[in-house]
Design an enzyme around this catalytic site. Sequence first.
Site, PDB file in Angstrom:
ATOM      1  N   SER A 141     -42.120 -52.713 -65.639  1.00  0.00           N
ATOM      2  CA  SER A 141     -41.473 -53.681 -64.760  1.00  0.00           C
ATOM      3  C   SER A 141     -40.593 -54.577 -65.616  1.00  0.00           C
ATOM      4  O   SER A 141     -40.747 -54.639 -66.850  1.00  0.00           O
ATOM      5  CB  SER A 141     -42.537 -54.528 -64.047  1.00  0.00           C
ATOM      6  N   TYR A 154     -50.467 -59.077 -63.796  1.00  0.00           N
ATOM      7  CA  TYR A 154     -49.380 -58.099 -63.665  1.00  0.00           C
ATOM      8  C   TYR A 154     -48.626 -57.963 -64.981  1.00  0.00           C
ATOM      9  O   TYR A 154     -48.318 -56.850 -65.424  1.00  0.00           O
ATOM     10  CB  TYR A 154     -48.448 -58.543 -62.537  1.00  0.00           C
TER      11      TYR A 154
END
Length: 282
Positions: A141, A154
């Site tokens: 990401s 995350y």
Amino acid sequence: MRYYTGRVAVITGAGSGIGRALAVALADQEAVLALSDVDPGAVAATERLCGSAAAIRTDTVDVTDRRAVLDYASAVAAEFGRVDLVFAVAGVIFTGSVLSSDFADIEHVMNVDFWGVVHTAKAFLPHVIASGGGHVVTVSSAFGLIAAPLYSAYNSAKFAVRGFTESLRQEMLLAGHPVSVTCVYPGGVRTPIMRNSRCAEDEDLSVIAARFDSLVARTEPAEAASIVLRGVRSGRADVLVGVDARIVSLVVRAAGRGYQRVLPALHRLLVARRGANQKVRP
């Protein structure tokens, strides 16, 4: 013949978002598809969109279940005789400060986003090597390039995916295996990941999801899939998806750790603006 025609491509997290868009795009190029998702209804819906695929199988697989992923890899290889490409896409997100996050929430993100990638890559790697020219694609990401407050779980998982992928790439080179390894860094993509996410008790998921959809999600899944497939076809080590991901990459390289003083200030500004907007509503 197009690059992906006839190649056997495995996609986890194929039930929605980038995973579904990759499946549709590869079907349009007449690839052979092995699609999986933890949601059987979602992956079945993806299958209905992939009528152009040379062949297709769908499975309900939880990527956190190591034994299930190993069995899945064996079944796919047995049915199709080879595995050329693996796209480890399955992922989740959680929002909340470290103090307000439960251990279970952090573990869930790590189990899906990091261990899911490890399980998938390790289970399919022998088959990809045996294909004589395969490709492993992991999904990190923009938050695997830059850390942000309230996304420690995350960030941890996506930074870990980045490190795992870079190490795997070097191992393939060191061993002389004909396997390319690509890490994908999406920015804001219009997927349901935030709407389907979890958050700490002191956060408002509806507000978080609305902010993501209005301010962050700028890239359509089909566009993201196209960028990924072009990068894989070109053998690129890293693929940045979206203008925001490219900006993040530039900021990190230019500012170094200096960005860590800027993001908390930006977050406070967003919260203040949200509060001001709420006050002026009739």
